[in-house]
Design a protein around this motif. Structure first.
Motif, PDB file in Angstrom:
ATOM      1  N   SER A  44      24.455  15.443  53.436  1.00 47.79           N
ATOM      2  CA  SER A  44      24.783  15.955  52.098  1.00 47.79           C
ATOM      3  C   SER A  44      25.822  15.098  51.406  1.00 47.79           C
ATOM      4  O   SER A  44      25.739  14.863  50.190  1.00 47.79           O
ATOM      5  CB  SER A  44      25.288  17.399  52.183  1.00 47.79           C
ATOM      6  N   THR A  45      26.792  14.602  52.142  1.00 51.47           N
ATOM      7  CA  THR A  45      27.814  13.734  51.554  1.00 51.47           C
ATOM      8  C   THR A  45      27.179  12.470  50.993  1.00 51.47           C
ATOM      9  O   THR A  45      27.490  12.048  49.872  1.00 51.47           O
ATOM     10  CB  THR A  45      28.889  13.374  52.605  1.00 51.47           C
ATOM     11  N   ARG A  48      25.285  13.387  47.804  1.00 51.95           N
ATOM     12  CA  ARG A  48      26.214  13.667  46.703  1.00 51.95           C
ATOM     13  C   ARG A  48      26.816  12.383  46.133  1.00 51.95           C
ATOM     14  O   ARG A  48      27.045  12.278  44.930  1.00 51.95           O
ATOM     15  CB  ARG A  48      27.294  14.634  47.165  1.00 51.95           C
ATOM     16  N   ILE A  53      28.009  12.698  42.257  1.00 56.75           N
ATOM     17  CA  ILE A  53      28.754  13.959  42.239  1.00 56.75           C
ATOM     18  C   ILE A  53      30.147  13.762  42.831  1.00 56.75           C
ATOM     19  O   ILE A  53      31.120  14.323  42.348  1.00 56.75           O
ATOM     20  CB  ILE A  53      27.979  15.061  42.989  1.00 56.75           C
TER      21      ILE A  53
END
Length: 115
Positions: A44-45, A48, A53
């Motif tokens: 997820s990092t 993102r 993000i």
């Protein structure tokens, strides 16, 4: 073949915690790529960062040859992202939710044309 996504030694720190260390990969036009790994692996990092993000701590990340942080607005004109944990209304299917949003968009468009 053109590289659509390219990362080089991508790193991300949250305080003293090193979430990503030297993530390097590329995805060429026409390829399909998926992230697999245990919780906390950095999937997820990485996504993102690619979406602009959150800002990377070091390394490079590009989509369509553009920097994911500096050029995020241009990149977002060509991509979209729906996280797997999104839950809007449990009693509606995905198609029904899209239909609802389309109807709302038509109503809003008609309303703005009257003013």
């Amino acid at each position: 073949m053109e590289e659509i996504i390219k990362t080089n030694q991508l790193q991300k720190k949250f305080g003293k915690f090193q979430a990503l260390t030297d993530v390097t990969f590329s995805v060429k036009a026409g390829e399909v790529t998926g992230f697999i790994g245990p919780n906390g692996a950095g999937k997820s990092t990485t996504i993102r960062i690619l979406l602009g993000i959150i800002k990377r701590s070091a390394g490079q990340a590009k989509i369509f040859g553009k920097d994911v942080w500096k050029d995020s607005l241009d990149i977002h004109k060509r991509i979209s992202y729906v996280p797997g944990d999104v839950s809007l209304w449990g009693n509606l299917s995905g198609g029904e939710i899209i239909d609802l949003f389309m109807k709302l968009m038509v109503v809003e468009t008609n309303k703005s044309e009257r003013h």
